[in-house]
Write a protein that holds these residues in place. Structure first.
Motif, PDB file in Angstrom:
ATOM      1  N   ASP A   1      18.383  21.335  60.742  1.00 14.65           N
ATOM      2  CA  ASP A   1      19.317  21.110  61.842  1.00 14.65           C
ATOM      3  C   ASP A   1      20.181  22.349  61.999  1.00 14.65           C
ATOM      4  N   ARG A   2      21.173  22.306  62.871  1.00 19.61           N
ATOM      5  CA  ARG A   2      21.917  23.537  63.148  1.00 19.61           C
ATOM      6  C   ARG A   2      22.774  23.985  61.970  1.00 19.61           C
ATOM      7  N   TYR A   3      22.967  23.118  60.987  1.00 14.72           N
ATOM      8  CA  TYR A   3      23.754  23.513  59.822  1.00 14.72           C
ATOM      9  C   TYR A   3      22.878  24.021  58.687  1.00 14.72           C
ATOM     10  N   CYS A   4      21.761  23.355  58.513  1.00 16.74           N
ATOM     11  CA  CYS A   4      20.867  23.729  57.417  1.00 16.74           C
ATOM     12  C   CYS A   4      19.567  24.241  58.038  1.00 16.74           C
ATOM     13  N   LEU A   5      19.618  25.491  58.491  1.00 15.68           N
ATOM     14  CA  LEU A   5      18.532  26.031  59.314  1.00 15.68           C
ATOM     15  C   LEU A   5      17.233  26.202  58.538  1.00 15.68           C
TER      16      LEU A   5
ATOM     17  N   LEU B   1      15.414  27.274  66.355  1.00 22.63           N
ATOM     18  CA  LEU B   1      15.987  27.634  65.052  1.00 22.63           C
ATOM     19  C   LEU B   1      16.344  29.110  64.940  1.00 22.63           C
TER      20      LEU B   1
ATOM     21  N   TRP C   1      27.247  22.944  53.057  1.00 23.61           N
ATOM     22  CA  TRP C   1      26.345  22.289  53.999  1.00 23.61           C
ATOM     23  C   TRP C   1      25.122  23.091  54.448  1.00 23.61           C
ATOM     24  N   THR C   2      25.077  24.412  54.209  1.00 26.63           N
ATOM     25  CA  THR C   2      23.947  25.175  54.761  1.00 26.63           C
ATOM     26  C   THR C   2      22.717  25.180  53.868  1.00 26.63           C
TER      27      THR C   2
ATOM     28  N   ALA D   1      22.071  28.600  66.943  1.00 25.95           N
ATOM     29  CA  ALA D   1      20.782  27.918  66.853  1.00 25.95           C
ATOM     30  C   ALA D   1      20.989  26.412  66.855  1.00 25.95           C
ATOM     31  N   ASP D   2      19.944  25.670  67.178  1.00 25.41           N
ATOM     32  CA  ASP D   2      19.962  24.233  66.974  1.00 25.41           C
ATOM     33  C   ASP D   2      18.623  23.817  66.379  1.00 25.41           C
ATOM     34  N   ARG D   3      18.399  22.513  66.228  1.00 20.29           N
ATOM     35  CA  ARG D   3      17.192  22.100  65.509  1.00 20.29           C
ATOM     36  C   ARG D   3      15.905  22.374  66.297  1.00 20.29           C
TER      37      ARG D   3
END
Lengths: 328, 328, 328, 328
Positions: B19-23, D23, D83-84, D18-20
């Motif tokens: 997702d946008r946080y955990c690319l 990416l 969170w990343t 970026a988003d899901r």
């Protein structure tokens, strides 16, 4: 504004507004005469929207006609009552009971006649009780078919009266059938009669998670099908019927811009529920907000706005909105 | 269940979901081969949905063909990539830039050919980047027109491939154009080509505040236009892509009931994002939920259910759901 | 179920339910006597929740006492009327007018006495009119302070009566002050009196975008502060007051699980609005749903469920829910 | 404006968002140096918010210090990365795994030291991965306890660094634990340490269905606990991270009014995700909106506004907003 805009309001704006907790209403009770008198205080207001039976019926027809004249108001819309009585609770056009459906059609036809008699060329068919609350409670195919059939029959009854279909996502039914601009257009495109079009209620549109400007553009793709508009505002989770501008200012501004762009030329009507406010003051303030939107658009320049839209850079859109709108 | 249901899944179910946080994704990285191998573990699964370029392209065509054979899988859907690259960020079919629109159409046609070559008769046209984020950023009339024109051009390209339009309210754009069953049907009714229909994603439908069963019924009014379905679930505010049954059990049960009622006969495909779960286990469990819904319906009896629907008494609907569904 | 659960219902369940469109209600009008009689038909029901003034007042006290006895019902909750009259429209405890605040406190105290007299040890303080509709309409600091002061004064009035604070996100005010489990606990923690606790209404919790099970756990962190619960269901956008189980089955099941886990031992009370249903049938069906949840939990085993919770693998949670819940 | 407001921005404002689905991000990739350089173009900007590891770490400390100096920027906030990375996927402070919780605490402490070294007196503890996605997946009691314990341990580590708890309703977890102003205050009131307070993100607040101005007032009831604010906007269903003013203008205006009323004196920091926009232009425009709100309030007069608030007549509130805000 070069063109003169006509402003209208639903008559209950000037009465006491009730909800399911305070059934007697938050404000003082008003007679019909008082409602008209109060409407007449709102200087810019020239039209009132009346509900059949409730406001206008066989018994008081002459009295209402006189009263309208007395207060220099015209009827901008007649709304058949398909929702205030228990008999409509499980549907009108989509009732499982043919007798109820017939009664609903008859009611609409009656109000179409009444509208013509009172000098109004349109009726607002709002199917608020047609839908479903629970899973496995409705035959969606049959019900939709019945809505189309009943609407068609009403529209064919007399082609000098416009049938304006007002959509709403929910309330009073937890799920209403006629619930979006697109679904209303599906219905209208299927019926294919000139006198059937859309009543776009600004708050119904935002609560259906539409952008009202986009909805207006979509409707106008299929001809002059945007017959009528209602103004109000809400927090997008419910039809709060607040004053326009209270929540969604850029949405309101863009909607006003597109109304003119697509050539909408009928009434700008308020459909607000000023539960805890003075209805006269709420109507005046609501109209001021709509006029303010028109003025900032004119002052900034429609062509300049259109150029920004065509460019599509959101930072420029935000800059335009700020410069056009904000006194800073 | 008399009829054999075919189950499919989007291939990324078996990869690492980001997702946008955990690319970089929450699970271990997987090779294409591993994804197919993992899909093959799910016993009931016979089809996989592939994205053009990403999963299937000119360079790996033979390899994928072999791999499918090796794992006894078929391609149930090919999805043109109109959203993973920055160039589509401001739209594909609704881009303001004709060059981008042309490129998007070309991409779809290419994937239509690829689908035919790989033995799949349909493509999923999901226009997730076509919409707008801010007020005054889009010319709704032009954009909708472009969507219709591009879709028509793709559909005309070859009529042996079904163009399945997948609607979604939002994400990645804050507002997508093709966002509801009704709006998709408006588009399809205007295009009037046999090979254009709807891909109904269960979670897109609930997040668009539709009842998916009603949406399926509406689509089927206009012919066999429900081409394909995706299963998943969410909390109605976002496309959470959770396992079906996790949130909306009666909705799922009613949707499964209506799919059979309208004669839907294609794949039951999972479109889930098992961010923090094992994809294989999530796919197996998802299929178990869908099968469970089918079984409780069969066990209770479709005719008895239909009688309750026709009656419309919500207490009876609730009783039926409880007795059919709940092990108590 | 080893422990005997007591079921209650708000009395209007057995009356005609009205909304702002159908003010006369969807069902037949009922006398008070009829409401009690209808409640008594629901076999599992032992308690009714009464509203002060409306259902129980100085004038009918003896009559109601007799009637309760006649129908073998007890009062499980007394609710002071702080919302049915226009005078509360702009607030009760948070009114800007000290006179209104005093009146509200007096009303609550009166109902506390009445509760004691009728053999009920608690009152439901629901501040539905305390909040704000528009921006720049409220002094949030002052209003919150007034809510705390008034609540404290009521609680101190007599410590043998529990003051149950019922939170709700919105309606009738567009924004209510006491709107979440956490905010209610903030208030309760500040007041620091043993007889002030929370009334958790299941539907208010989901419509406030909480998970009710989590809310119950949070409340219980601060002692036995979950005083009372209401059961119903909704689509998360509004307090639809539907039968429990109609929308959110896993949420209901988990809530029932946690109620027992935290040792909740008071009434399981229905707060439903069966607008278009027969209230008796709706109450019976609602209780069946709650009992079904209890049974599936017992049958599957609380320890096995707890182990799955501790593990945190969502595919196992889904498998457990399916195996415990679904008859397939 | 008499008082000089300091404006800050999260550094990724100036990178590719970026988003899901996309990416690799919608804009061009940027080096760290470019991000700082781009931040420096925004004239009013004096602070940047950095994420530990990602932007600032043991290896690049001296380089970042030099770069900040070169571009005349200071660090207004340091955010520990919880969170990343996949390891945080099932929680940091609320992980079921003690090892992960310890690692999370260690990470926060490390960043607290780093903040002190770089001349910043606060860290942003945002627990976006701490929550649950599915029913029956979490032990709410244990998890909340762990959050409190870990937060306490961090806060005690060094009292010269403020621990700013940033709440958010959802995303990346479908349900986050620390999700509202009230719940954050519950936690803070329990911890009772001077250096723990709230980071109120405007968009997180509206998406949690709060009124941010009310949230700010609530927080300030318990002392100077509003440590920090983030500005952005959204459509209330998701954390869209749009430019402030894009959706909720009266909410923004009222929030700015209350920030000064409660004496907030720290940074006004942007937390926007300009996916499809130029970050520099988006930051400039965002600051212009905030400044515009301040100016319209000053021009109209804070005392006049306060009098209207005290009066509580929504028609007067709307008139004030219109006259203060709208250039018409």
């Amino acid at each position: 504004m070069k063109k003169k805009i006509k402003f209208g309001a639903c008559l209950p704006t000037f009465a006491s507004c009730a909800d399911r907790y305070c059934l007697s209403g938050y404000g003082p009770q008003r007679t019909l005469e008082e409602m008209f008198q109060r409407a007449s205080i709102v200087e810019e207001l020239s039209g009132v929207e009346l509900v059949g039976n409730w406001h206008l019926n066989e018994d008081n027809f002459e009295y209402i006609k006189e009263t309208l004249k007395k207060y220099s108001l015209e009827v901008c819309m007649m709304t058949p009552d398909l929702w205030t009585q228990a008999k409509w609770g499980k549907g009108s056009f989509a009732s499982k009971d043919k007798k109820i459906r017939d009664e609903a059609v008859k009611e609409v036809k009656k109000v179409m006649d009444m509208a013509a008699d009172i000098g109004c060329d349109k009726v607002d068919v709002w199917l608020g009780q047609d839908g479903f609350d629970y899973s496995f409670q409705a035959d969606y195919a049959d019900d939709w078919n019945n809505i189309i059939e009943c609407t068609r029959e009403c529209a064919r009854y007399r082609d000098d009266i416009k049938v304006c279909i007002e959509y709403k996502l929910k309330e009073p039914r937890k799920n209403c059938y006629v619930n979006s601009a697109a679904k209303t257009m599906l219905l209208i495109n299927e019926i294919q009669l000139d006198n059937v079009g859309v009543l776009l209620d600004l708050g119904h549109s935002t609560a259906a998670l539409e952008n009202p400007a986009e909805a207006a553009a979509l409707i106008s793709r299929y001809g002059d099908k945007l017959f009528y508009v209602h103004f109000n505002d809400n927090y997008r989770f419910w039809d709060d019927d607040m004053m326009p501008g209270s929540v969604s200012i850029p949405v309101l501004m863009e909607f006003v811009f597109w109304l003119e762009k697509i050539g909408y030329s009928d009434y700008y009507t308020l459909d607000i529920f000023p539960f805890r406010e003075d209805g006269v003051k709420a109507a005046i303030e609501s109209i001021e907000w709509i006029k303010a939107m028109m003025k900032v658009i004119e002052d900034y320049g429609r062509e300049k706005i259109m150029a920004i839209i065509k460019d599509g850079d959101a930072t420029e859109s935000m800059k335009m909105i700020r410069e056009a709108l904000i006194r800073a």
